[in-house]
Write a protein that holds these residues in place. Structure first.
Motif, PDB file in Angstrom:
ATOM      1  N   SER A  11      41.017  37.747  45.817  1.00 40.18           N
ATOM      2  CA  SER A  11      42.315  38.003  46.476  1.00 40.18           C
ATOM      3  C   SER A  11      43.461  37.883  45.474  1.00 40.18           C
ATOM      4  O   SER A  11      44.308  37.004  45.583  1.00 40.18           O
ATOM      5  N   PRO A  12      43.488  38.797  44.475  1.00 40.42           N
ATOM      6  CA  PRO A  12      44.537  38.723  43.441  1.00 40.42           C
ATOM      7  C   PRO A  12      45.836  39.424  43.837  1.00 40.42           C
ATOM      8  O   PRO A  12      46.824  39.354  43.110  1.00 40.42           O
ATOM      9  N   ALA A  13      45.804  40.115  45.006  1.00 41.09           N
ATOM     10  CA  ALA A  13      46.959  40.942  45.395  1.00 41.09           C
ATOM     11  C   ALA A  13      47.170  40.841  46.903  1.00 41.09           C
ATOM     12  O   ALA A  13      46.259  40.464  47.642  1.00 41.09           O
ATOM     13  N   THR A  71      52.380  47.034  47.120  1.00 41.36           N
ATOM     14  CA  THR A  71      51.384  45.993  46.817  1.00 41.36           C
ATOM     15  C   THR A  71      51.920  45.060  45.740  1.00 41.36           C
ATOM     16  O   THR A  71      52.432  45.516  44.716  1.00 41.36           O
ATOM     17  N   LEU A  72      51.809  43.762  46.002  1.00 39.87           N
ATOM     18  CA  LEU A  72      52.247  42.744  45.036  1.00 39.87           C
ATOM     19  C   LEU A  72      51.032  42.020  44.485  1.00 39.87           C
ATOM     20  O   LEU A  72      50.017  41.890  45.169  1.00 39.87           O
ATOM     21  N   TYR A  73      51.162  41.515  43.245  1.00 42.03           N
ATOM     22  CA  TYR A  73      50.034  40.763  42.668  1.00 42.03           C
ATOM     23  C   TYR A  73      50.536  39.823  41.595  1.00 42.03           C
ATOM     24  O   TYR A  73      51.706  39.839  41.225  1.00 42.03           O
ATOM     25  N   SER A  74      49.611  38.985  41.144  1.00 40.85           N
ATOM     26  CA  SER A  74      49.880  38.190  39.956  1.00 40.85           C
ATOM     27  C   SER A  74      48.861  38.693  38.928  1.00 40.85           C
ATOM     28  O   SER A  74      47.666  38.722  39.234  1.00 40.85           O
ATOM     29  N   PRO A  75      49.303  39.125  37.750  1.00 42.75           N
ATOM     30  CA  PRO A  75      48.428  39.896  36.850  1.00 42.75           C
ATOM     31  C   PRO A  75      47.066  39.259  36.550  1.00 42.75           C
ATOM     32  O   PRO A  75      46.079  39.968  36.408  1.00 42.75           O
ATOM     33  N   TYR A  76      47.001  37.935  36.477  1.00 42.57           N
ATOM     34  CA  TYR A  76      45.722  37.295  36.127  1.00 42.57           C
ATOM     35  C   TYR A  76      45.162  36.474  37.288  1.00 42.57           C
ATOM     36  O   TYR A  76      44.269  35.647  37.100  1.00 42.57           O
ATOM     37  N   ALA A  77      45.687  36.687  38.493  1.00 38.45           N
ATOM     38  CA  ALA A  77      45.270  35.867  39.647  1.00 38.45           C
ATOM     39  C   ALA A  77      43.818  36.149  40.023  1.00 38.45           C
ATOM     40  O   ALA A  77      43.280  37.231  39.768  1.00 38.45           O
ATOM     41  N   THR A  78      43.199  35.154  40.650  1.00 37.31           N
ATOM     42  CA  THR A  78      41.820  35.305  41.124  1.00 37.31           C
ATOM     43  C   THR A  78      41.745  35.196  42.642  1.00 37.31           C
ATOM     44  O   THR A  78      41.083  35.980  43.293  1.00 37.31           O
ATOM     45  N   ALA A  79      42.435  34.198  43.225  1.00 44.01           N
ATOM     46  CA  ALA A  79      42.257  33.894  44.655  1.00 44.01           C
ATOM     47  C   ALA A  79      43.569  33.382  45.249  1.00 44.01           C
ATOM     48  O   ALA A  79      43.704  32.189  45.531  1.00 44.01           O
ATOM     49  N   LEU A  80      44.518  34.289  45.463  1.00 47.45           N
ATOM     50  CA  LEU A  80      45.803  33.881  46.046  1.00 47.45           C
ATOM     51  C   LEU A  80      45.608  33.228  47.413  1.00 47.45           C
ATOM     52  O   LEU A  80      46.419  32.406  47.839  1.00 47.45           O
ATOM     53  N   ARG A  81      44.534  33.591  48.087  1.00 49.20           N
ATOM     54  CA  ARG A  81      44.219  32.963  49.388  1.00 49.20           C
ATOM     55  C   ARG A  81      44.120  31.447  49.264  1.00 49.20           C
ATOM     56  O   ARG A  81      44.423  30.718  50.206  1.00 49.20           O
ATOM     57  N   MET A  82      43.691  30.961  48.117  1.00 46.21           N
ATOM     58  CA  MET A  82      43.502  29.521  47.926  1.00 46.21           C
ATOM     59  C   MET A  82      44.732  28.849  47.320  1.00 46.21           C
ATOM     60  O   MET A  82      44.707  27.652  47.051  1.00 46.21           O
ATOM     61  N   GLN A 117      43.162  23.921  39.903  1.00 48.85           N
ATOM     62  CA  GLN A 117      43.009  24.957  40.936  1.00 48.85           C
ATOM     63  C   GLN A 117      44.165  25.951  40.875  1.00 48.85           C
ATOM     64  O   GLN A 117      43.949  27.163  40.937  1.00 48.85           O
ATOM     65  N   ALA A 118      45.391  25.426  40.749  1.00 45.33           N
ATOM     66  CA  ALA A 118      46.569  26.305  40.690  1.00 45.33           C
ATOM     67  C   ALA A 118      46.482  27.221  39.465  1.00 45.33           C
ATOM     68  O   ALA A 118      46.815  28.414  39.535  1.00 45.33           O
ATOM     69  N   GLU A 119      46.014  26.674  38.350  1.00 42.53           N
ATOM     70  CA  GLU A 119      45.862  27.462  37.121  1.00 42.53           C
ATOM     71  C   GLU A 119      44.904  28.633  37.359  1.00 42.53           C
ATOM     72  O   GLU A 119      45.186  29.782  36.996  1.00 42.53           O
ATOM     73  N   VAL A 120      43.774  28.353  37.995  1.00 48.58           N
ATOM     74  CA  VAL A 120      42.760  29.406  38.185  1.00 48.58           C
ATOM     75  C   VAL A 120      43.208  30.401  39.262  1.00 48.58           C
ATOM     76  O   VAL A 120      43.025  31.606  39.120  1.00 48.58           O
ATOM     77  N   VAL A 121      43.802  29.904  40.337  1.00 46.91           N
ATOM     78  CA  VAL A 121      44.298  30.783  41.408  1.00 46.91           C
ATOM     79  C   VAL A 121      45.295  31.796  40.841  1.00 46.91           C
ATOM     80  O   VAL A 121      45.193  32.995  41.080  1.00 46.91           O
ATOM     81  N   ASN A 122      46.265  31.320  40.078  1.00 45.18           N
ATOM     82  CA  ASN A 122      47.390  32.161  39.662  1.00 45.18           C
ATOM     83  C   ASN A 122      47.180  32.897  38.348  1.00 45.18           C
ATOM     84  O   ASN A 122      47.728  33.977  38.152  1.00 45.18           O
ATOM     85  N   ARG A 123      46.384  32.303  37.439  1.00 44.13           N
ATOM     86  CA  ARG A 123      46.224  32.955  36.121  1.00 44.13           C
ATOM     87  C   ARG A 123      44.852  32.697  35.514  1.00 44.13           C
ATOM     88  O   ARG A 123      44.692  32.569  34.309  1.00 44.13           O
TER      89      ARG A 123
END
Length: 525
Positions: free
Chosen positions: A210-212, A232-243, A385-391
């Motif tokens: 869920s990167p976007a 559509t919005l995203y964070s370029p290196y995100a993995t799981a914005l849901r978390m 967790q925040a590091e991995v979620v967002n980048r």
């Protein structure tokens, strides 16, 4: 940055053999929004042909009338659990009306600007049904309805008692040896839970998808997300914005101090939260201007289920029991792994690789030492967790552990290497290659970050010209899979019987209500 320490650390004790693992059970819960043909959230009622969402054991709704939840019973193999889930999807697809489809991503399909167009789940006129809808109304009042449209997968897993008996015999600590099997099992499951919390960055990196988000999801919210394509919005290196902080979050819960160091403390913390008023929720009021209730109470949690966590200890409640009472009375029976995004590329939201990986990870968490999880470490885990979620896919993304900083790929690779003997053990137990194949898939994602689900999703959203087009495309593909799925006459008859039975059970509950809902709620309050 350091390299993680040697991968030779053996987490598989020599005395653990495959016969001890036999008897594992797993069940899957998958959530999915019903989407109208125009891509917006469905406004229609739960299809009556699927039975009652209140009483059906396999097909229900979560927050919204449009948010379906599919539940398999416990199965003795991954294949059986996934096959059962496929059957449920095929049954549901047959009964969707007006060309509705199941939305395939964790982050929601298109939402109107008004929260009111996210319909609350309805469970009929019984007191328990009205209570469930009021709970959802309270969640909307507290956190807004948008957050509640996010979907996930919950993976339920239990290990056989003979494994716990063998583990207990190997204990050096006499006090642990003296525990009843029920208490020892709970003790080991709490250890598993602590280790799973420590390793959730691994889950988010490897199976986060869920990167976007659709721009409409962020209406009225401050955010740091960037445009990926129009709408559509995203964070370029995100993995799981849901978390992350745009997903299931509850600021009030941060102060609860609920921890997982032993079952009793966890239950005490939960009970305290259910009984403690919280000023911001008190200000919202209990009833509206017309005297209609708007939330169950003004406490930190209305009910125990409001506590959002990455993993939960579980016991099957008996009639009249709350989840906490069930745990208190009979200890932990299984664990629910909740940090799992829907895999948009799988018609059932989860595939064999994810299931195999989660089971190896759970065994890894069970067999390793699991010291108490205290405040300082908890803060560090949340930072990771925040590091991995967002980048998490950034070239310099790092995990901090034991005072050292590790590049995320190195850290993930180290843990996957250590898990390999467990995957081989599980494969030999069932005479399959599912578990080692799953770890190979995860290793590929570590070696090539562009192979992660989150990277694939970003690429495909770009290719399809937006999240909505991407979701529509996959929803269409998946619907063809559901149509081609062969359902046996026995399966069809079983689900037909379940839907009829569930409607009768709901009717029975509605006739049995001997007190008014106002009195029922007053008693609860």
């Amino acid at each position: 940055m350091s390299q993680p320490e040697s991968t030779s650390l053996n987490v598989l004790p020599t005395w653990v053999e495959s016969s001890l693992i036999k008897g594992m059970l797993r069940g899957i819960e998958r959530e999915s929004l019903r989407m109208q043909s125009d891509g917006f959230l469905s406004q229609a009622a739960h299809p009556r042909a699927l039975g009652s969402a209140l009483t059906h054991p396999h097909i229900t709704t979560d927050y919204s009338e449009a948010l379906m939840e599919f539940i398999t019973p416990p199965q003795d193999s991954i294949k059986k659990a996934l096959d059962y889930l496929s059957d449920i999807h095929a049954i549901v697809h047959r009964h969707l009306e007006n060309d509705e489809k199941l939305w395939p991503l964790s982050m929601p399909c298109m939402l109107d600007s008004s929260d009111d167009s996210i319909p609350l789940a309805q469970y009929g006129s019984s007191n328990i049904g009205l209570f469930k809808t009021l709970y959802r109304h309270g969640l909307g009042v507290r956190y807004g309805r948008r957050m509640q449209t996010i979907s996930g997968v919950h993976y339920n897993l239990s290990f056989p008692d003979h494994l716990f008996e063998a583990l207990q015999q190997q204990e050096q600590d006499e006090s642990l040896k003296a525990l009843s099997l029920q208490d020892y099992r709970s003790h080991r499951y709490m250890g598993l839970i602590r280790n799973f919390i420590r390793l959730t960055p691994l889950v988010m990196f490897l199976i986060g998808a869920s990167p976007a988000v659709c721009q409409c999801f962020m209406t009225g919210r401050d955010h740091f997300l960037l445009p990926l394509v129009k709408g559509t919005l995203y964070s370029p290196y995100a993995t799981a914005l849901r978390m992350g902080r745009f997903g299931y979050q509850n600021s009030a819960q941060k102060q609860l101090g609920i921890h997982y160091n032993n079952l009793q403390d966890y239950l005490d913390g939960l009970q305290k939260a259910v009984k403690t008023p919280y000023e911001p929720f008190s200000r919202l009021g209990l009833d509206d201007a017309n005297g209609q209730p708007i939330q169950i109470n003004d406490h930190v949690l209305q009910i125990e289920n409001e506590y959002y966590s990455l993993v939960r200890p579980k016991q099957v409640p008996q009639a009249g029991e709350t989840p906490s009472q069930a745990l208190e009375n009979r200890g932990i029976a299984y664990i629910e792994l909740r940090a799992v995004d829907v895999n948009p590329y799988s018609p059932t939201g989860i595939n064999e690789d994810t299931a195999g990986f989660l089971e190896v990870l759970a065994l890894y968490c069970l067999l390793q030492d699991s010291p108490a999880l205290l405040g300082d470490e908890q803060d560090l885990i949340e930072q990771n967790q925040a590091e991995v979620v967002n980048r998490g896919r950034a070239p310099n993304a790092a995990i901090i552990e034991n005072g050292q900083s590790y590049l995320i790929e190195d850290w993930c690779g180290m843990h996957l290497q250590r898990m390999l003997p467990l995957a081989k053990l599980l494969d030999s137990t069932y005479d399959i290659t599912v578990y080692t194949d799953a770890l190979k898939t995860m290793m590929l994602r570590v070696d090539e970050v562009d192979a992660t689900l989150s990277a694939l999703v970003v690429g495909d959203i770009r290719k399809q010209g937006g999240m909505w087009h991407f979701g529509q495309h996959l929803a269409q593909q998946h619907s063809l899979v559901y149509e081609e799925h062969q359902l046996s006459p026995e399966t069809l008859a079983y689900f037909e019987e379940m839907s009829q039975k569930s409607l009768q059970q709901q009717q029975q509950l509605e006739q049995d209500s001997s007190i008014s809902f106002a009195d029922y709620l007053a008693q609860y309050r």
